[in-house]
Design a protein around this motif. Structure first.
Motif, PDB file in Angstrom:
ATOM      1  N   LYS A  90       8.426  17.249   5.980  1.00 18.68           N
ATOM      2  CA  LYS A  90       8.359  16.268   7.063  1.00 18.68           C
ATOM      3  C   LYS A  90       7.621  14.992   6.660  1.00 18.68           C
ATOM      4  CE  LYS A  90       8.396  19.810  10.702  1.00 18.68           C
ATOM      5  NZ  LYS A  90       7.641  20.386  11.841  1.00 18.68           N
ATOM      6  N   ALA A  91       6.960  15.028   5.540  1.00 20.14           N
ATOM      7  CA  ALA A  91       6.172  13.875   5.101  1.00 20.14           C
ATOM      8  C   ALA A  91       7.069  12.802   4.487  1.00 20.14           C
ATOM      9  CB  ALA A  91       5.123  14.308   4.088  1.00 20.14           C
ATOM     10  N   VAL A  92       6.806  11.564   4.863  1.00 22.58           N
ATOM     11  CA  VAL A  92       7.525  10.416   4.300  1.00 22.58           C
ATOM     12  C   VAL A  92       6.508   9.560   3.556  1.00 22.58           C
ATOM     13  CG1 VAL A  92       8.940   8.400   4.773  1.00 22.58           C
ATOM     14  CG2 VAL A  92       9.185  10.458   6.192  1.00 22.58           C
ATOM     15  N   LEU A  93       6.702   9.418   2.259  1.00 19.47           N
ATOM     16  CA  LEU A  93       5.796   8.656   1.413  1.00 19.47           C
ATOM     17  C   LEU A  93       6.453   7.333   1.046  1.00 19.47           C
ATOM     18  CD1 LEU A  93       5.304  11.832   0.954  1.00 19.47           C
ATOM     19  CD2 LEU A  93       4.065  11.133  -1.079  1.00 19.47           C
ATOM     20  N   LYS A  94       5.782   6.238   1.330  1.00 20.29           N
ATOM     21  CA  LYS A  94       6.307   4.903   1.053  1.00 20.29           C
ATOM     22  C   LYS A  94       5.500   4.241  -0.062  1.00 20.29           C
ATOM     23  CE  LYS A  94       9.208   4.513   4.701  1.00 20.29           C
ATOM     24  NZ  LYS A  94      10.659   4.185   4.621  1.00 20.29           N
ATOM     25  N   ILE A 133       9.462  21.770  -6.499  1.00 26.93           N
ATOM     26  CA  ILE A 133       9.930  21.669  -5.120  1.00 26.93           C
ATOM     27  C   ILE A 133      11.112  20.707  -5.084  1.00 26.93           C
ATOM     28  CG2 ILE A 133       7.646  22.101  -4.133  1.00 26.93           C
ATOM     29  CD1 ILE A 133       7.479  19.085  -3.549  1.00 26.93           C
ATOM     30  N   THR A 134      11.908  20.823  -4.055  1.00 22.33           N
ATOM     31  CA  THR A 134      12.994  19.865  -3.852  1.00 22.33           C
ATOM     32  C   THR A 134      12.514  18.787  -2.893  1.00 22.33           C
ATOM     33  OG1 THR A 134      14.711  21.535  -4.212  1.00 22.33           O
ATOM     34  CG2 THR A 134      15.350  19.535  -3.019  1.00 22.33           C
ATOM     35  N   ALA A 135      12.632  17.553  -3.320  1.00 23.93           N
ATOM     36  CA  ALA A 135      12.226  16.420  -2.491  1.00 23.93           C
ATOM     37  C   ALA A 135      13.298  15.353  -2.557  1.00 23.93           C
ATOM     38  CB  ALA A 135      10.887  15.867  -2.959  1.00 23.93           C
ATOM     39  N   SER A 136      13.283  14.476  -1.574  1.00 26.83           N
ATOM     40  CA  SER A 136      14.268  13.395  -1.526  1.00 26.83           C
ATOM     41  C   SER A 136      13.663  12.130  -2.124  1.00 26.83           C
ATOM     42  CB  SER A 136      14.684  13.140  -0.073  1.00 26.83           C
ATOM     43  OG  SER A 136      15.475  11.969   0.024  1.00 26.83           O
ATOM     44  N   LEU A 137      14.273  11.622  -3.180  1.00 25.79           N
ATOM     45  CA  LEU A 137      13.839  10.381  -3.821  1.00 25.79           C
ATOM     46  C   LEU A 137      14.833   9.289  -3.472  1.00 25.79           C
ATOM     47  CD1 LEU A 137      11.994   8.852  -5.860  1.00 25.79           C
ATOM     48  CD2 LEU A 137      13.563   9.610  -7.656  1.00 25.79           C
ATOM     49  N   ASN A 138      14.413   8.378  -2.588  1.00 24.92           N
ATOM     50  CA  ASN A 138      15.296   7.297  -2.139  1.00 24.92           C
ATOM     51  C   ASN A 138      16.647   7.826  -1.668  1.00 24.92           C
ATOM     52  OD1 ASN A 138      13.421   5.185  -2.727  1.00 24.92           O
ATOM     53  ND2 ASN A 138      13.935   5.404  -4.891  1.00 24.92           N
ATOM     54  N   PRO A 188       0.814  -1.222   0.000  1.00 22.57           N
ATOM     55  CA  PRO A 188       0.000   0.000   0.000  1.00 22.57           C
ATOM     56  C   PRO A 188       0.844   1.267   0.000  1.00 22.57           C
ATOM     57  CG  PRO A 188       0.010  -0.994   2.177  1.00 22.57           C
ATOM     58  CD  PRO A 188       0.703  -1.964   1.262  1.00 22.57           C
ATOM     59  N   PHE A 189       0.335   2.285  -0.661  1.00 22.24           N
ATOM     60  CA  PHE A 189       0.921   3.622  -0.692  1.00 22.24           C
ATOM     61  C   PHE A 189       0.630   4.264   0.671  1.00 22.24           C
ATOM     62  CE2 PHE A 189       0.484   7.903  -3.220  1.00 22.24           C
ATOM     63  CZ  PHE A 189       1.519   8.446  -2.494  1.00 22.24           C
ATOM     64  N   LYS A 190       1.667   4.638   1.418  1.00 22.65           N
ATOM     65  CA  LYS A 190       1.478   5.176   2.772  1.00 22.65           C
ATOM     66  C   LYS A 190       2.172   6.525   2.920  1.00 22.65           C
ATOM     67  CE  LYS A 190       1.155   0.713   5.197  1.00 22.65           C
ATOM     68  NZ  LYS A 190       1.756  -0.142   6.242  1.00 22.65           N
ATOM     69  N   ASN A 197      12.499  14.047 -19.225  1.00 16.61           N
ATOM     70  CA  ASN A 197      13.865  14.302 -18.791  1.00 16.61           C
ATOM     71  C   ASN A 197      13.941  14.680 -17.315  1.00 16.61           C
ATOM     72  OD1 ASN A 197      14.961  13.919 -21.413  1.00 16.61           O
ATOM     73  ND2 ASN A 197      14.334  16.000 -21.975  1.00 16.61           N
ATOM     74  N   GLN A 198      12.798  15.125 -16.764  1.00 15.22           N
ATOM     75  CA  GLN A 198      12.770  15.566 -15.381  1.00 15.22           C
ATOM     76  C   GLN A 198      11.715  14.782 -14.589  1.00 15.22           C
ATOM     77  OE1 GLN A 198      12.422  18.443 -17.742  1.00 15.22           O
ATOM     78  NE2 GLN A 198      14.133  19.782 -17.237  1.00 15.22           N
ATOM     79  N   ALA A 199      11.684  15.061 -13.300  1.00 10.31           N
ATOM     80  CA  ALA A 199      10.730  14.375 -12.424  1.00 10.31           C
ATOM     81  C   ALA A 199       9.498  15.257 -12.216  1.00 10.31           C
ATOM     82  CB  ALA A 199      11.382  14.070 -11.079  1.00 10.31           C
ATOM     83  N   TYR A 200       8.323  14.598 -12.163  1.00  9.49           N
ATOM     84  CA  TYR A 200       7.057  15.312 -12.011  1.00  9.49           C
ATOM     85  C   TYR A 200       6.219  14.654 -10.926  1.00  9.49           C
ATOM     86  CZ  TYR A 200       8.193  17.256 -16.618  1.00  9.49           C
ATOM     87  OH  TYR A 200       8.814  17.862 -17.678  1.00  9.49           O
ATOM     88  N   LEU A 201       5.499  15.483 -10.152  1.00  9.51           N
ATOM     89  CA  LEU A 201       4.543  14.988  -9.184  1.00  9.51           C
ATOM     90  C   LEU A 201       3.143  15.190  -9.741  1.00  9.51           C
ATOM     91  CD1 LEU A 201       5.890  16.391  -5.776  1.00  9.51           C
ATOM     92  CD2 LEU A 201       6.257  14.119  -6.778  1.00  9.51           C
ATOM     93  N   GLY A 202       2.319  14.140  -9.729  1.00  7.57           N
ATOM     94  CA  GLY A 202       0.945  14.230 -10.202  1.00  7.57           C
ATOM     95  C   GLY A 202      -0.029  14.343  -9.050  1.00  7.57           C
ATOM     96  N   LEU A 203      -1.316  14.188  -9.351  1.00  5.84           N
ATOM     97  CA  LEU A 203      -2.364  14.368  -8.361  1.00  5.84           C
ATOM     98  C   LEU A 203      -2.320  13.328  -7.250  1.00  5.84           C
ATOM     99  CD1 LEU A 203      -5.425  15.330 -10.578  1.00  5.84           C
ATOM    100  CD2 LEU A 203      -4.086  16.811  -9.076  1.00  5.84           C
ATOM    101  N   MET A 204      -1.716  12.169  -7.492  1.00  2.80           N
ATOM    102  CA  MET A 204      -1.622  11.162  -6.427  1.00  2.80           C
ATOM    103  C   MET A 204      -0.916  11.744  -5.207  1.00  2.80           C
ATOM    104  SD  MET A 204      -0.569   7.615  -8.288  1.00  2.80           S
ATOM    105  CE  MET A 204      -1.627   6.806  -9.504  1.00  2.80           C
ATOM    106  N   ILE A 205       0.009  12.679  -5.436  1.00  2.00           N
ATOM    107  CA  ILE A 205       0.795  13.256  -4.344  1.00  2.00           C
ATOM    108  C   ILE A 205       0.382  14.686  -4.057  1.00  2.00           C
ATOM    109  CG2 ILE A 205       3.109  13.889  -3.607  1.00  2.00           C
ATOM    110  CD1 ILE A 205       4.133  11.564  -5.316  1.00  2.00           C
TER     111      ILE A 205
END
Length: 311
Positions: A289-293, A226-231, A192-194, A303-311
């Motif tokens: 502060k949010a951690v998404l698993k 935004i800057t986010a941490s991916l793995n 599950p997406f948490k 070529n770049q990373a995108y966040l969609g409506l799921m997030i």
């Protein structure tokens, strides 16, 4: 029992569990649905059709996120009971409240929103049932719930498709949402997406110092990211609110922190751009502060990373 007869028994059991009891004088597929579908061209049926309830006001309210317009449809007594109930569902959907929307869709799935004493109850496969099931498929996907998304797709393909496709002229019947993609693993095997680490609203700083440069679209400056941490690695993520699922470059799919679970054949965003590629589950993203698993992403030609409506 021999294997030969088991194969004959399984489809009968599947239908007995998934479809309501059917009287001998009632058709399996609604005649009104057949009449509607036969107005479509074979090409339309093959590409996938979309059945929705409510007319132009409902569609405008849904596309613009205008709950007042949808509420107007819900309270309009000249509309049918089905349209009013579907407006209630869409009021939850535009707020991202898929839990309450799906509760209503579950009722629709069982009763088609008909009263117990309805003189002419709908057959097991009807336009109302398809509208509700299509909406449920879309909700699961928007919510990042790939497990139930996959189960709903299997239901549509195994229960709806065969009897409709047996009807002359409807051999190419398919539904848009059901043909968008598919899983390559068992739905039950998908974690599950948490989201953890945050229990209140947080502010994330928007940045505008990176330009979008993609082959399939014009370059654009001043698009927020935004800057986010991916793995564990900080990268810029562009905000693509017109797309359901986030996108990552397809070469990133080979990471040990990515688990490929399916494929999208034609994902569409609000700019009518179509994408295809593998669906992968990313181990972790940290946004403030949010951690998404176990986050679903489409690995495609970007070529770049995108966040969609799921997030």
């Amino acid at each position: 029992m021999s294997k030969k007869y088991r194969f004959l028994l399984y489809p009968l059991l599947l239908n007995s569990f998934c479809l309501p009891p059917l009287k001998a004088d009632k058709p399996l597929v609604s005649p009104k649905l057949i009449e509607l579908l036969k107005q479509k061209t074979p090409e339309d049926l093959k590409n996938g059709i979309e059945l929705r309830s409510g007319g132009n006001e409902m569609r405008k309210g849904l596309s613009e996120g205008d709950d007042l317009l949808i509420d107007k449809v819900a309270k309009d007594l000249s509309n049918s009971h089905l349209v009013q109930k579907y407006a209630e569902i869409n009021k939850f959907r535009i707020k991202g409240d898929y839990q309450n929307a799906n509760k209503l869709l579950d009722i629709c799935d069982k009763t088609f929103f008909q009263k117990p004493d309805a003189p002419n109850p709908f057959p097991p496969i009807s336009g109302v049932g398809i509208i509700c099931k299509q909406t449920l498929v879309g909700n699961y996907f928007l919510d990042g719930n790939l497990k139930d998304w996959g189960k709903s797709l299997n239901f549509v393909r195994n229960i709806y498709y065969p009897p409709i496709r047996k009807i002359s002229g409807l051999e190419e019947f398919s539904l848009t949402d059901a043909e968008m993609g598919r899983l390559s693993v068992s739905p039950n095997s998908i974690p599950p997406f948490k989201v953890t680490g945050i229990d209140h609203q947080q502010r994330i700083q928007l940045q505008f110092d990176v330009a979008i440069d993609e082959e399939h679209r014009r370059s654009a400056n001043y698009v927020p990211h935004i800057t986010a941490s991916l793995n564990g690695k900080n990268i810029p993520f562009f905000l693509e609110t017109s797309a359901a699922i986030g996108k990552l470059p397809e070469e990133w799919r080979h990471s040990p922190h990515v688990h490929i679970v399916g494929h999208l054949d034609r994902a569409k965003n609000g700019a009518s751009e179509f994408f295809s590629g593998d669906i992968g589950i990313v181990d972790e993203i940290k946004i403030g502060k949010a951690v998404l698993k176990n986050v679903p992403f489409l690995f495609t030609n970007v070529n770049q990373a995108y966040l969609g409506l799921m997030i």
